[in-house]
Motif scaffolding. Sequence first.
Motif, short mmCIF file in Angstrom:
data_model
loop_
_atom_site.label_atom_id
_atom_site.label_comp_id
_atom_site.label_asym_id
_atom_site.label_seq_id
_atom_site.Cartn_x
_atom_site.Cartn_y
_atom_site.Cartn_z
N GLU A 114 0.80 -1.23 0.00
CA GLU A 114 0.00 0.00 0.00
C GLU A 114 0.84 1.28 0.00
N ALA A 115 2.14 1.17 0.22
CA ALA A 115 3.02 2.35 0.19
C ALA A 115 3.33 2.79 -1.24
N ILE A 116 2.99 1.94 -2.21
CA ILE A 116 3.26 2.26 -3.62
C ILE A 116 1.94 2.69 -4.25
N ASP A 117 1.80 4.01 -4.43
CA ASP A 117 0.54 4.57 -4.94
C ASP A 117 0.71 5.11 -6.35
N ARG A 118 -0.27 5.90 -6.79
CA ARG A 118 -0.27 6.43 -8.16
C ARG A 118 0.90 7.36 -8.44
N SER A 119 1.54 7.89 -7.40
CA SER A 119 2.66 8.80 -7.61
C SER A 119 3.97 8.05 -7.86
N PHE A 120 3.94 6.73 -7.81
CA PHE A 120 5.15 5.93 -8.00
C PHE A 120 5.77 6.23 -9.36
N ASP A 121 7.05 6.58 -9.35
CA ASP A 121 7.74 6.97 -10.58
C ASP A 121 8.60 5.86 -11.18
N GLY A 122 8.57 4.69 -10.56
CA GLY A 122 9.30 3.56 -11.13
C GLY A 122 10.54 3.15 -10.37
#
Length: 198
Positions: A114-122
């Motif tokens: 859950e710490a990886i959301d839509r703002s994840f840049d890769g």
Amino acid sequence: SRPTLREALFNLEQEGVIVRKHGVGTFVAPAYGERLTSGLERLDSVLAMAERQGMSTRILRLSVEEVEADDQVVAKLDLAPNGRVTCVRRTIVVDGQSAAYLVDFALREVLPVEAIDRSFDGSVLELLMRRPSIRVWESVAEITAVDADAELARHLEIPPGTALLLLSETVLTDEFVAVGFSRNYFLPDFFDFHVRRR
């Protein structure tokens, strides 16, 4: 001074601005977008390397899930057999072409799904470096050559059997605790990696 000049030239080379050829000279690098050139001494993501060289990147086929760790991940992260980890898979496109397939594994307590959301840049490395509960200190990397199996070929849109560079990397904290392990598959046509040895 000479040491300052040497360091400046080294930094420009790391950023891909210049190319130094022993016994020949130092030259302005060819136009950006041809190959990603970087040293591996710096703890950095492939996305940050590409950005420094002016390359555009995007992520395809992002997958984030909790999985059972395989034997290699169990050993690298010092887990109990059948331990579970957060797994992040994605294809990296550089200047419009598939160039790398990255698979990262992280301890669930350090990087939950859950710490990886839509703002994840890769970049899982950058996510780990921003976690307040740990201090990422270094990584230990191994480089090998592998042939693309059917799954890698599908993700990279290449024929099976294509030669790839595999960079396997274990991320350690300042207390020498392994918190992440990655398998990064690179198409050699897009990357020039080097290591500075002293």
